[in-house]
Design a protein around this motif. Structure first.
Motif, PDB file in Angstrom:
ATOM      1  N   ASP A   1       0.816  -1.213   0.000  1.00  0.00           N
ATOM      2  CA  ASP A   1       0.000   0.000   0.000  1.00  0.00           C
ATOM      3  C   ASP A   1       0.850   1.263   0.000  1.00  0.00           C
ATOM      4  O   ASP A   1       2.042   1.250   0.350  1.00  0.00           O
ATOM      5  CB  ASP A   1      -0.923   0.030   1.224  1.00  0.00           C
ATOM      6  CG  ASP A   1      -2.064  -0.972   1.129  1.00  0.00           C
ATOM      7  OD1 ASP A   1      -2.450  -1.311  -0.003  1.00  0.00           O
ATOM      8  OD2 ASP A   1      -2.544  -1.421   2.187  1.00  0.00           O
TER       9      ASP A   1
ATOM     10  N   SER B   1       3.344  11.302   1.223  1.00  0.00           N
ATOM     11  CA  SER B   1       2.719  10.106   0.655  1.00  0.00           C
ATOM     12  C   SER B   1       3.831   9.210   0.130  1.00  0.00           C
ATOM     13  O   SER B   1       4.665   9.648  -0.676  1.00  0.00           O
ATOM     14  CB  SER B   1       1.751  10.471  -0.484  1.00  0.00           C
ATOM     15  OG  SER B   1       0.620  11.143   0.025  1.00  0.00           O
TER      16      SER B   1
ATOM     17  N   LYS C   1      -4.142   8.500   5.978  1.00  0.00           N
ATOM     18  CA  LYS C   1      -4.986   7.613   5.181  1.00  0.00           C
ATOM     19  C   LYS C   1      -4.138   6.579   4.472  1.00  0.00           C
ATOM     20  O   LYS C   1      -2.923   6.726   4.330  1.00  0.00           O
ATOM     21  CB  LYS C   1      -5.793   8.410   4.142  1.00  0.00           C
ATOM     22  CG  LYS C   1      -4.972   9.215   3.177  1.00  0.00           C
ATOM     23  CD  LYS C   1      -5.896   9.958   2.202  1.00  0.00           C
ATOM     24  CE  LYS C   1      -5.090  10.811   1.225  1.00  0.00           C
ATOM     25  NZ  LYS C   1      -5.978  11.487   0.241  1.00  0.00           N
TER      26      LYS C   1
ATOM     27  N   ASN D   1      -3.726   4.519   0.934  1.00  0.00           N
ATOM     28  CA  ASN D   1      -4.081   4.562  -0.486  1.00  0.00           C
ATOM     29  C   ASN D   1      -3.582   3.284  -1.149  1.00  0.00           C
ATOM     30  O   ASN D   1      -2.385   3.104  -1.346  1.00  0.00           O
ATOM     31  CB  ASN D   1      -3.413   5.763  -1.165  1.00  0.00           C
ATOM     32  CG  ASN D   1      -3.619   7.051  -0.387  1.00  0.00           C
ATOM     33  OD1 ASN D   1      -4.743   7.447  -0.126  1.00  0.00           O
ATOM     34  ND2 ASN D   1      -2.524   7.687   0.006  1.00  0.00           N
TER      35      ASN D   1
END
Length: 236
Positions: A149, A176, A232, A234
């Motif tokens: 992920d 990210s 989060k 993704n």
């Protein structure tokens, strides 16, 4: 009787003092013939040796087996078979410098080890089989990320002495990144988290950058402390 003993002692003391001040006969020092450099090859040969030794000494090498050093040079130039394979040569050189670096940072390694051992006694601190330690600052909800992920996180990283070396909070820009594209301590730690959670990780050097420095802010063998907030997950 006592007076006689003192009288006898005086000349003996004088003899001892005289004996101690007698100089040993001078010995002639062996004379070393000066090295002559008669051409460009001689001068360059010395320059190569001096330059190589200066670089090695600057990197912590204190001494070498000079006979084997010369043999290595001769074997290459004279076309002889090497005593070690290229792979073995790289390995022993790496181990030599690893040992030098460990010796240089031995005090810091010991300090970090003692900290981690004591940290296990702190309420709320948990440890994994690998040696990663963590505190759940605040829990989250949902599924934990997998190695495949991509995640979005906010984080702050410090050394044991409290010096901050990185912070997405200061940049006001979350990161990210792939779970499998970070140091081992992060890869393992992120998989313990759930979205919305915040953890504090205590990452031993072997789960961080090991014996390698990372820029000018993270020395070799550094234990790293991270506060990580998983915003989060993704999926790729």
């Amino acid at each position: 009787m006592k007076k006689l003993a003192i009288t006898l002692l005086i000349p003996l003391c004088g003899y001892a003092a005289t004996a101690q001040t007698k100089r040993k006969p001078a010995t002639k020092k062996a004379t070393v013939a000066p090295v002559k450099m008669t051409g460009i090859t001689d001068s360059a040969s010395y320059a190569f040796g001096f330059s190589m030794a200066s670089g090695l000494k600057a990197n912590g090498v204190k001494a070498l087996n000079y006979d084997l050093l010369m043999k290595g040079l001769k074997d290459v130039f004279q076309g002889h078979a090497p005593l070690l394979t290229e792979q073995s040569s790289q390995k022993v050189i790496g181990n030599l410098f690893k040992g030098i670096t460990m010796e240089k940072y031995a005090a810091e390694i010991a300090k970090e080890k003692n900290f981690l051992e004591g940290n296990l006694k702190v309420p709320g601190v948990r440890s994994t089989a690998s040696g990663l330690q963590y505190i759940v600052v605040s829990p989250g909800n949902g599924a934990s990320p997998k190695p495949t992920d991509n995640v979005t996180v906010n984080y702050k990283g410090t050394l044991l002495n409290g010096k901050q070396f990185d912070s997405s909070y200061d940049r006001k820009e979350p990161l990210s990144i792939g779970v499998d594209r970070v140091i081992p301590g992060w890869t393992e730690g992120l998989q313990l988290m759930t979205p919305g959670s915040k953890y504090k990780f205590f990452i031993p050097y072997n789960l961080a950058y090991g014996e390698r420095p990372m820029g000018q802010d993270i020395p070799p063998y550094s234990m790293l402390i991270f506060e990580v907030e998983l915003l989060k997950v993704n999926s790729k």
